[in-house]
Enzyme design. Structure first.
Site, PDB file in Angstrom:
ATOM      1  N   GLN A 237     -11.502  -3.737  -0.705  1.00 31.63           N
ATOM      2  CA  GLN A 237     -12.719  -2.407   0.732  1.00 31.63           C
ATOM      3  C   GLN A 237     -12.757  -1.021  -0.380  1.00 31.63           C
ATOM      4  O   GLN A 237     -11.596  -1.437  -1.185  1.00 31.63           O
ATOM      5  CB  GLN A 237     -11.947  -2.976   1.888  1.00 31.63           C
ATOM      6  CG  GLN A 237     -11.793  -4.194   1.917  1.00 31.63           C
ATOM      7  CD  GLN A 237     -11.226  -3.796   3.879  1.00 31.63           C
ATOM      8  OE1 GLN A 237     -10.897  -3.325   4.789  1.00 31.63           O
ATOM      9  NE2 GLN A 237     -10.832  -5.304   4.464  1.00 31.63           N
ATOM     10  N   LYS A 253      -9.005   6.740   2.765  1.00 29.52           N
ATOM     11  CA  LYS A 253      -9.991   5.618   2.941  1.00 29.52           C
ATOM     12  C   LYS A 253      -9.829   5.801   4.877  1.00 29.52           C
ATOM     13  O   LYS A 253      -9.808   6.585   5.782  1.00 29.52           O
ATOM     14  CB  LYS A 253      -7.877   4.718   3.491  1.00 29.52           C
ATOM     15  CG  LYS A 253      -7.666   3.811   2.569  1.00 29.52           C
ATOM     16  CD  LYS A 253      -6.910   2.487   2.258  1.00 29.52           C
ATOM     17  CE  LYS A 253      -5.930   1.778   1.510  1.00 29.52           C
ATOM     18  NZ  LYS A 253      -5.693   0.548   1.271  1.00 29.52           N
ATOM     19  N   GLU A 274      -9.249  -2.271   6.712  1.00 24.86           N
ATOM     20  CA  GLU A 274      -8.100  -2.224   6.075  1.00 24.86           C
ATOM     21  C   GLU A 274      -8.712  -0.552   7.297  1.00 24.86           C
ATOM     22  O   GLU A 274      -9.231  -0.026   7.636  1.00 24.86           O
ATOM     23  CB  GLU A 274      -8.495  -1.014   4.578  1.00 24.86           C
ATOM     24  CG  GLU A 274      -7.666  -2.280   4.339  1.00 24.86           C
ATOM     25  CD  GLU A 274      -7.315  -1.663   2.366  1.00 24.86           C
ATOM     26  OE1 GLU A 274      -8.250  -0.894   2.626  1.00 24.86           O
ATOM     27  OE2 GLU A 274      -7.280  -2.717   1.225  1.00 24.86           O
ATOM     28  N   ALA A 357      -3.797   9.614   0.477  1.00 23.19           N
ATOM     29  CA  ALA A 357      -2.692   9.256   0.466  1.00 23.19           C
ATOM     30  C   ALA A 357      -1.965   9.759  -1.403  1.00 23.19           C
ATOM     31  O   ALA A 357      -3.009  10.097  -1.322  1.00 23.19           O
ATOM     32  CB  ALA A 357      -2.406   7.695   0.132  1.00 23.19           C
ATOM     33  N   ALA A 358      -1.177  10.686  -0.868  1.00 22.32           N
ATOM     34  CA  ALA A 358      -0.641  11.384  -2.557  1.00 22.32           C
ATOM     35  C   ALA A 358      -0.994  10.287  -3.100  1.00 22.32           C
ATOM     36  O   ALA A 358      -0.195   9.310  -3.627  1.00 22.32           O
ATOM     37  CB  ALA A 358       0.138  12.068  -2.925  1.00 22.32           C
ATOM     38  N   LEU A 360       0.075   8.688  -6.808  1.00 29.66           N
ATOM     39  CA  LEU A 360       1.515   8.993  -8.122  1.00 29.66           C
ATOM     40  C   LEU A 360       1.229   9.135  -9.407  1.00 29.66           C
ATOM     41  O   LEU A 360      -0.135   9.519  -9.579  1.00 29.66           O
ATOM     42  CB  LEU A 360       2.317   7.168  -7.877  1.00 29.66           C
ATOM     43  CG  LEU A 360       2.801   6.727  -6.808  1.00 29.66           C
ATOM     44  CD1 LEU A 360       3.093   4.504  -6.554  1.00 29.66           C
ATOM     45  CD2 LEU A 360       3.848   7.331  -6.380  1.00 29.66           C
ATOM     46  N   ASP A 426      -0.515  -8.616   4.673  1.00 29.24           N
ATOM     47  CA  ASP A 426      -1.243  -8.803   3.491  1.00 29.24           C
ATOM     48  C   ASP A 426      -0.559  -8.038   2.093  1.00 29.24           C
ATOM     49  O   ASP A 426      -0.847  -7.234   1.076  1.00 29.24           O
ATOM     50  CB  ASP A 426      -2.416  -7.767   3.731  1.00 29.24           C
ATOM     51  CG  ASP A 426      -3.560  -7.652   1.984  1.00 29.24           C
ATOM     52  OD1 ASP A 426      -3.619  -9.139   1.460  1.00 29.24           O
ATOM     53  OD2 ASP A 426      -3.951  -6.766   1.855  1.00 29.24           O
ATOM     54  N   GLU A 431       5.260  -3.489  -6.367  1.00 30.23           N
ATOM     55  CA  GLU A 431       5.159  -2.529  -7.395  1.00 30.23           C
ATOM     56  C   GLU A 431       7.118  -1.086  -7.612  1.00 30.23           C
ATOM     57  O   GLU A 431       7.351  -1.280  -7.084  1.00 30.23           O
ATOM     58  CB  GLU A 431       4.760  -1.505  -7.760  1.00 30.23           C
ATOM     59  CG  GLU A 431       3.168  -1.702  -7.782  1.00 30.23           C
ATOM     60  CD  GLU A 431       2.292  -1.299  -7.646  1.00 30.23           C
ATOM     61  OE1 GLU A 431       1.971  -0.060  -8.974  1.00 30.23           O
ATOM     62  OE2 GLU A 431       0.786  -1.466  -7.839  1.00 30.23           O
ATOM     63  N   ASP A 446      -0.268   0.694   0.060  1.00 27.41           N
ATOM     64  CA  ASP A 446      -1.372  -0.268   0.298  1.00 27.41           C
ATOM     65  C   ASP A 446      -0.889  -1.146   1.726  1.00 27.41           C
ATOM     66  O   ASP A 446      -0.828  -2.024   2.303  1.00 27.41           O
ATOM     67  CB  ASP A 446      -1.727  -1.285  -0.853  1.00 27.41           C
ATOM     68  CG  ASP A 446      -3.799  -2.110  -0.344  1.00 27.41           C
ATOM     69  OD1 ASP A 446      -4.121  -1.174   1.094  1.00 27.41           O
ATOM     70  OD2 ASP A 446      -3.765  -3.394  -0.601  1.00 27.41           O
TER      71      ASP A 446
END
Length: 555
Positions: A237, A253, A274, A357-358, A360, A426, A431, A446
């Site tokens: 999305q 988002k 989402e 969102a910060a 990485l 979902d 990770e 996510d």
């Protein structure tokens, strides 16, 4: 003559004394009446507070938030006296040991200090201040190179790079329009919040909840000028990569539907929208559970025209902008799901709610490994995954690396608890940072498809827990703590979300979603009790060191 002068003088003194005594009596009566008035509580306020504590909490929180003063709640160092004000609920808690009751403070009645919130008291509880393992040099994901590192570099190219990084100061040579000409040194005070966040990532957690930079980072995401916006590749999305003048980035988002909209019960989990508020709420819930494995996320109100359309260099994205029949500025981008004129993202007419969102660290600096979840769903409308057909599936997982040793299986179970509470089906991959190998935490990334349905729970999300019957003792104790009236999960969640910039406009989670958190938490605890009735090795005791220190404290 002296006698004639003495009589009027005595009369004057007598009159003054009478006046003074009268004034003192009047002051005393006035003070007494004021004190009596203060000590009597209004009956209407008392009754309303006891009947609806959540509404009472809302009355104490301002509905208008100044973005310039936005910060996440931090724990007070002088609040060690705050523990539970209620005893454990005795229904179904036969498996709770006396040691566990002691550690979550059950049975202790301590007066609540005026002005302190339940959220502050929660984060001041010993279970949220456990001793951390000592961090060594290799336990940090990134570090600032020093002059001593120069001798360890072999190639000439690496030596030049080291000379730049170990210099007294590094100055950007970027000539790109809009970027700040920044000067960074080895002193952390010169680092922007996003860089401090990267340098604070360790082997055991993504961030330290007590780190003051967490408030700076969320303020930075909410207030920093947006310099660029391009569509982020990958995923199903629409999402955008936002750039800031000091080289920071965030993942955006957008809001695609009303916060109160519940997912259609006939819609498959992999076809769901989402939600921007789900990303924000997932970050707050992850903190309340004590995991600290989701990158900081903050809500923000942006201008679609001036902060995306007019500054984007993404031609594919810019071609998808249009004006709706009512004059709202809309766009839809290019992606696998819901990127069409039938599913646009629209401002009102320019204002749009988003989550930021910060990001990485870049993969070239900190590579990450993606792991397929053992309890991944089939993503098919007709087929079931192996774990859905085999009740003894966990026995196979336990024999498979990396789940056959260490705490990786416990990490996956923690993640399943988080996903069940927010109804996220979902979770197909997770990770980890490659540098730390298998001895590290897992990233909870996510979460946009969470908080879709509040009227229905999905018990299959808890399959890792009820099939393996293993859980960290620290996780279980925090869950029990959040089930008590003093720290009810829905209450502290609401208080935490209210401090987000978008929380002042409307609740980020509706009341049914908040109530669902309490209902699902009770389900998790019931699954653990069932496991404890059937097995003897359900708890992984990760609190042995804490036990020794806590037992030495006076009751």
């Amino acid at each position: 003559m002296r006698q004639n002068l003495g009589r009027p003088t005595r009369s004057i003194y007598l009159v003054l004394a009478c006046l003074s005594l009268t004034l003192h009596l009047l002051v005393a009566f006035f003070c007494l009446s004021v004190l009596q008035t203060v000590c009597v509580l209004p009956s209407s306020s008392s009754s309303s507070s006891s009947s609806n504590p959540r509404t009472n909490t809302q009355q104490h929180q301002s509905l208008s938030h100044d973005l310039s003063s936005h910060k996440l709640p931090t724990s007070s160092q002088n609040d060690e006296g705050h523990k539970l004000n209620h005893a454990l609920d005795q229904k179904g808690t036969d498996s709770v040991t006396e040691r566990d009751k002691k550690q979550i403070g059950a049975g202790k009645v301590i007066p609540k200090v005026e002005g302190h919130s339940a959220l502050e008291a929660l984060f001041n509880h010993p279970l949220y201040n456990l001793p951390q393992p000592e961090l060594h040099q290799d336990d940090w994901l990134l570090r600032v190179k020093t002059t001593e590192d120069a001798g360890d570099i072999g190639s000439e190219e690496d030596e030049q790079e080291n000379d730049i990084n170990s210099d007294s100061q590094w100055q950007s040579a970027s000539q790109e329009e809009g970027y700040d000409r920044v000067t960074w040194t080895s002193d952390a005070e010169t680092h922007p919040p996003w860089l401090r966040f990267h340098l604070g990532i360790s082997r055991w957690e993504l961030y330290n909840r007590k780190d003051p930079n967490l408030a700076h980072l969320t303020h930075y995401l909410a207030m920093q000028r947006i310099l660029g916006a391009v569509q982020k590749t990958g995923g199903t999305q629409l999402k955008l990569l936002i750039s800031f003048p000091n080289y920071g980035q965030a993942l955006l988002k957008p809001m695609k539907q009303s916060r109160d909209t519940e997912t259609d019960i006939n819609l498959f989990y992999f076809s769901d929208f989402e939600r921007h508020n789900a990303e924000i709420a997932a970050f707050h819930l992850d903190r309340l559970l004590g995991f600290n494995r989701i990158p900081p996320v903050v809500g923000r109100l942006i201008n679609v025209t001036t902060e995306i359309r007019e500054i984007t260099t993404d031609r594919k994205l810019s071609r998808t902008f249009f004006a709706s029949p009512v004059g709202n500025v809309c766009f839809y981008g290019q992606c696998e799901y819901y990127c069409s004129t039938e599913h646009p993202v629209c401002g009102q007419p320019h204002a749009l709610e988003v989550s930021l969102a910060a990001m990485l660290p870049d993969l070239t600096l900190a590579p990450r490994r993606s792991w397929r979840s053992p309890w991944r769903r089939s993503y098919s409308r007709t087929k079931l995954a192996q774990w859905e057909k085999d009740p003894a599936y966990c026995d196979t997982v336990k024999k498979t690396p990396p789940y056959n040793r260490g705490t990786r299986l416990l990490d996956v179970i923690d993640m399943a608890v988080l996903d069940f509470l927010m109804s996220n089906m979902d979770r197909h991959h997770y990770e980890t940072f490659e540098k730390f190998g298998n001895e590290t935490f897992v990233l909870h990334l996510d979460n946009g498809r969470a908080f879709g349905r509040h009227s229905r729970d999905e018990p299959s999300i808890l399959a890792p827990l009820h099939q393996c019957c293993r859980i960290r003792r620290s996780t279980l104790l925090r869950l029990r703590l959040l089930s008590l009236p003093a720290f009810r999960l829905s209450d502290v969640m609401q208080e935490s979300l209210a401090q987000d910039p978008l929380g002042g406009m409307a609740p980020l989670l509706s009341e049914p979603h908040l109530s669902a958190l309490d209902r699902r938490l009770a389900t998790v605890l019931q699954v653990v009790r069932t496991c404890q009735d059937q097995h003897n090795d359900v708890l992984h005791d990760d609190l042995e060191r804490y036990d020794r220190e806590y037992d030495q404290q006076p009751d």
